[in-house]
Scaffold this active site. Sequence first.
Site, PDB file in Angstrom:
ATOM      1  N   GLY A   1      39.041  53.479  67.033  1.00 28.80           N
ATOM      2  CA  GLY A   1      37.982  53.224  66.057  1.00 28.80           C
ATOM      3  C   GLY A   1      38.152  54.077  64.806  1.00 28.80           C
TER       4      GLY A   1
ATOM      5  N   LEU B   1      36.430  56.747  63.631  1.00 26.34           N
ATOM      6  CA  LEU B   1      36.398  58.191  63.859  1.00 26.34           C
ATOM      7  C   LEU B   1      37.559  58.638  64.737  1.00 26.34           C
ATOM      8  CD1 LEU B   1      34.986  60.898  63.483  1.00 26.34           C
ATOM      9  CD2 LEU B   1      33.444  60.282  65.370  1.00 26.34           C
TER      10      LEU B   1
ATOM     11  N   ASP C   1      38.750  52.645  81.214  1.00 19.77           N
ATOM     12  CA  ASP C   1      37.488  51.911  81.121  1.00 19.77           C
ATOM     13  C   ASP C   1      36.365  52.907  81.393  1.00 19.77           C
ATOM     14  OD1 ASP C   1      35.288  50.294  81.275  1.00 19.77           O
ATOM     15  OD2 ASP C   1      35.958  49.143  83.018  1.00 19.77           O
ATOM     16  N   ILE C   2      35.717  53.371  80.341  1.00 19.16           N
ATOM     17  CA  ILE C   2      34.694  54.408  80.521  1.00 19.16           C
ATOM     18  C   ILE C   2      33.416  53.870  81.161  1.00 19.16           C
ATOM     19  CG2 ILE C   2      35.562  55.893  78.664  1.00 19.16           C
ATOM     20  CD1 ILE C   2      33.216  54.842  76.914  1.00 19.16           C
TER      21      ILE C   2
ATOM     22  N   THR D   1      28.843  49.155  68.505  1.00 19.13           N
ATOM     23  CA  THR D   1      28.263  49.438  67.177  1.00 19.13           C
ATOM     24  C   THR D   1      27.877  48.191  66.379  1.00 19.13           C
ATOM     25  OG1 THR D   1      30.489  49.585  66.245  1.00 19.13           O
ATOM     26  CG2 THR D   1      29.469  51.652  66.951  1.00 19.13           C
TER      27      THR D   1
ATOM     28  N   THR E   1      23.481  58.339  66.268  1.00 21.68           N
ATOM     29  CA  THR E   1      23.206  57.561  65.060  1.00 21.68           C
ATOM     30  C   THR E   1      21.835  57.844  64.445  1.00 21.68           C
ATOM     31  OG1 THR E   1      22.912  55.280  64.253  1.00 21.68           O
ATOM     32  CG2 THR E   1      22.353  55.683  66.535  1.00 21.68           C
ATOM     33  N   ASP E   2      21.721  57.577  63.140  1.00 19.16           N
ATOM     34  CA  ASP E   2      20.427  57.648  62.446  1.00 19.16           C
ATOM     35  C   ASP E   2      19.465  56.560  62.929  1.00 19.16           C
ATOM     36  OD1 ASP E   2      22.230  55.779  61.271  1.00 19.16           O
ATOM     37  OD2 ASP E   2      21.031  55.687  59.442  1.00 19.16           O
TER      38      ASP E   2
ATOM     39  N   TYR F   1      20.309  48.605  69.522  1.00 20.43           N
ATOM     40  CA  TYR F   1      21.351  49.590  69.261  1.00 20.43           C
ATOM     41  C   TYR F   1      20.775  51.010  69.247  1.00 20.43           C
ATOM     42  CZ  TYR F   1      24.743  52.345  66.565  1.00 20.43           C
ATOM     43  OH  TYR F   1      25.593  53.330  66.140  1.00 20.43           O
TER      44      TYR F   1
ATOM     45  N   LYS G   1      21.435  54.013  72.052  1.00 19.59           N
ATOM     46  CA  LYS G   1      22.068  55.260  71.609  1.00 19.59           C
ATOM     47  C   LYS G   1      21.182  56.464  71.934  1.00 19.59           C
ATOM     48  CE  LYS G   1      25.466  55.838  69.616  1.00 19.59           C
ATOM     49  NZ  LYS G   1      26.791  56.176  70.185  1.00 19.59           N
TER      50      LYS G   1
END
Length: 286
Positions: A10, A12, A37-38, A63, A102-103, A126, A130
Amino acid sequence: MNIMITGCNGQLGNELQLLEKNYPQHSWLNTDVEELDITNQLAVEQYVAENKIDGIVNCAAFTAVDKAEDEKEKCTTLNTIAPAYLAAAVNKRNGWMIHISTDYVFNGTKHIPYKETDTPCPESVYGSTKLAGEMGVQKFCKHAVIIRTAWLYSSFGSNFVKTMMRLGRERERIGVVFDQIGTPTYARDLAQAIMTIIDKGIVPGVFHFSNEGVTSWFDFAKAIHRIAGITTCHVSPLHTEEYPTPACRPHYSVLDKTKIKETFGMEIPYWEESLEECIKTMNKKD
């Protein structure tokens, strides 16, 4: 240390890989879905144990904010359940974890920058998944750092900067919302902040990170075109209701970064300077 990066393909994750050469004292294990595979608890536990993982930087996430409204189960698995598996596995080795959030955990009704002590109130699938992911990571890993960020972009992957540059070259007119306020974050700056935290030592807790300054999506788009030298496309300001989306976006999601700056002694670049750096990097690639 043996440090594992998840979501290495990704935005990041790619930026972190570019910085790893500056920290040769550590062994870096870059993973994405092909390597691990997490969402498989047993696979996570085996990987962490066999590779003697001391720390995890979790960049993996679902995301696609609008798609999440229809794919709640998939979003929950990646954003809530998988981080808890990672946290529990590394905690067994008395290790640490840096988890990216995330915000969108905030509803955006404030008018001053959000601090880590403000009560989260997500308004989208989302954001909710998160936030639950943050809680799971902190529950299962004693040495956990949560970093909330916003408006992430990079020379890698798909993002707003690339979309605005493409549309600016393809179209004569585009409309962009002007009543959603926040701060863009260059993924390379966030990657450097993560490396600084690892280097200086983990301090558990929730931290906010974005670039410095404040803007709207409309002004962000105008800056992208100006810096990229795109002059043939007219950008019009839109109200949020003129551009309806399945997921609610926070109208105001500026993050207060005092805590991360003071804790780790870091300086954060201004958003427009970082945007210039990113566009320069993109032009070199092209």
